[in-house]
Motif scaffolding. Structure first.
Motif, PDB file in Angstrom:
ATOM      1  N   CYS A  70      16.321  -0.361   2.534  1.00  0.00           N
ATOM      2  CA  CYS A  70      16.113  -1.879   2.084  1.00  0.00           C
ATOM      3  C   CYS A  70      16.836  -3.040   0.827  1.00  0.00           C
ATOM      4  O   CYS A  70      16.250  -1.812   0.033  1.00  0.00           O
ATOM      5  CB  CYS A  70      14.213  -2.255   2.643  1.00  0.00           C
ATOM      6  SG  CYS A  70      14.278  -3.919   2.201  1.00  0.00           S
ATOM      7  N   CYS A 122      13.249  -4.684  -0.846  1.00  0.00           N
ATOM      8  CA  CYS A 122      12.703  -3.146  -1.679  1.00  0.00           C
ATOM      9  C   CYS A 122      12.402  -1.949  -1.806  1.00  0.00           C
ATOM     10  O   CYS A 122      11.768  -1.429  -2.642  1.00  0.00           O
ATOM     11  CB  CYS A 122      10.755  -3.759  -0.896  1.00  0.00           C
ATOM     12  SG  CYS A 122      11.221  -2.415   0.692  1.00  0.00           S
ATOM     13  N   CYS A 163      12.796  -4.921   8.216  1.00  0.00           N
ATOM     14  CA  CYS A 163      11.923  -4.481   7.137  1.00  0.00           C
ATOM     15  C   CYS A 163      10.936  -4.148   7.373  1.00  0.00           C
ATOM     16  O   CYS A 163      10.261  -5.456   6.998  1.00  0.00           O
ATOM     17  CB  CYS A 163      12.369  -4.533   5.325  1.00  0.00           C
ATOM     18  SG  CYS A 163      11.635  -3.140   4.233  1.00  0.00           S
ATOM     19  N   HIS A 171       7.747  -3.508   5.283  1.00  0.00           N
ATOM     20  CA  HIS A 171       7.442  -2.762   4.177  1.00  0.00           C
ATOM     21  C   HIS A 171       7.225  -4.162   3.541  1.00  0.00           C
ATOM     22  O   HIS A 171       6.315  -4.867   2.580  1.00  0.00           O
ATOM     23  CB  HIS A 171       7.956  -2.204   3.647  1.00  0.00           C
ATOM     24  CG  HIS A 171       7.867  -0.652   3.676  1.00  0.00           C
ATOM     25  ND1 HIS A 171       6.811   0.466   4.414  1.00  0.00           N
ATOM     26  CD2 HIS A 171       9.218   0.029   4.574  1.00  0.00           C
ATOM     27  CE1 HIS A 171       7.715   1.161   4.769  1.00  0.00           C
ATOM     28  NE2 HIS A 171       8.460   1.253   5.267  1.00  0.00           N
ATOM     29  N   CYS A 172       8.498  -5.077   3.759  1.00  0.00           N
ATOM     30  CA  CYS A 172       8.560  -6.695   2.856  1.00  0.00           C
ATOM     31  C   CYS A 172       8.883  -8.278   3.289  1.00  0.00           C
ATOM     32  O   CYS A 172       8.934  -8.972   3.639  1.00  0.00           O
ATOM     33  CB  CYS A 172       9.958  -6.447   1.735  1.00  0.00           C
ATOM     34  SG  CYS A 172      11.682  -6.254   2.114  1.00  0.00           S
ATOM     35  N   HIS A 232      11.901  -8.085   4.724  1.00  0.00           N
ATOM     36  CA  HIS A 232      13.627  -8.594   4.797  1.00  0.00           C
ATOM     37  C   HIS A 232      14.143  -8.466   6.206  1.00  0.00           C
ATOM     38  O   HIS A 232      13.950  -7.672   6.515  1.00  0.00           O
ATOM     39  CB  HIS A 232      13.682  -7.366   3.686  1.00  0.00           C
ATOM     40  CG  HIS A 232      15.072  -8.150   3.462  1.00  0.00           C
ATOM     41  ND1 HIS A 232      15.831  -9.291   2.836  1.00  0.00           N
ATOM     42  CD2 HIS A 232      16.541  -7.323   3.700  1.00  0.00           C
ATOM     43  CE1 HIS A 232      17.166  -9.419   2.694  1.00  0.00           C
ATOM     44  NE2 HIS A 232      18.058  -8.335   3.198  1.00  0.00           N
TER      45      HIS A 232
HETATM   46 ZN   LIG Z   1      12.074  -4.503   2.459  1.00  0.00          ZN
END
Ligand SMILES: [Zn+2]
Length: 238
Positions: free
Chosen positions: A163, A166, A181, A183-184, A186
């Protein structure tokens, strides 16, 4: 003729380039010829693709002709002319695109294509895109020297999977066109995300710690500089 003209106009501008404060990462692919870290894309020129296809057809026809036949002699001549035309078109495209990318930036980062092809391009029809990429890269490096622009080839590992926001790894297959993503949050076009990673690695490689200059106009690249006209266009992608 075409090639010589564009080369001459290039050498005239030697040392004239002013620093732009811009840095850029390039991702080359099959869907687009390249995507840069600001989301601009250059398409594979249609006229070149068309010529390449008809060249292949011609080659097949030639291989079916009888040795020593009139037809074979004739086709050989046609084939030779066609070959020359395609290689001129390909070179012209590579020169034009490389020149405009290098001139608009102080640093250009791209993947080490040799390594990349071995990894990613194993199953795909190689000949056409490989030739174009390799030539493009050579011209980027050449113009880098001419214009005093830093060019850096980065190892391709993880550039499409990580990513760019992040840094987490987000596994995706070749057919997944959008990076999402978990996780973040995005979300970005796959190639654009890769281009941002490539720039990041490039900057790290040369030891830059400076800030990136955010998106600006890349007008240099939209003009039809060559007589071949609309061979490459930058397209905004949002
Ligand atoms: Zn990310």
């Amino acid at each position: 003729m075409v090639i010589i003209a564009s080369f001459v106009s290039t050498t005239k501008e030697l040392n004239k380039r002013e620093t732009t404060g811009k840095t850029i990462g390039l991702d080359v692919g099959l869907n687009h010829f390249l995507t840069d870290s600001e989301g601009n894309q250059v398409e594979n020129p249609r006229h070149l693709r068309k010529s390449e296809k008809s060249l292949k057809r011609l080659q097949r026809r030639f291989s079916k002709t009888k040795k020593g036949s009139k037809n074979r002699v004739k086709l050989r001549q046609v084939l030779a002319r066609k070959h020359l035309k395609v290689s001129r078109q390909r070179k012209d495209f590579a020169v034009k695109t490389a020149r405009c990318v290098v001139q608009s930036n102080d640093l250009v980062a791209y993947e080490d294509l040799k390594v990349r092809n071995m990894i990613r391009n194993r199953h795909l029809s190689k000949s056409i895109s490989d030739a174009a990429w390799t030539q493009f890269r050579q011209w980027v490096e050449y113009f880098g020297k001419v214009f005093g622009v830093v060019t850096v080839a980065v190892p391709p590992h993880g550039t499409s999977q990580n990513c760019s926001n992040c840094g987490e790894v987000v596994k995706k297959s070749l057919s997944t066109r959008t990076h999402v993503c978990p996780h973040c949050g995005h979300i970005q076009d796959r190639d654009w995300n890769a281009a941002r990673n490539i720039l990041e690695i490039g900057l790290r490689t040369v030891g830059h710690t400076g800030t990136l200059i955010a998106s600006g106009d890349i007008d240099l690249c939209t003009g039809g500089e060559t007589p071949l006209g609309k061979s490459s266009r930058f397209k905004e992608e949002t």
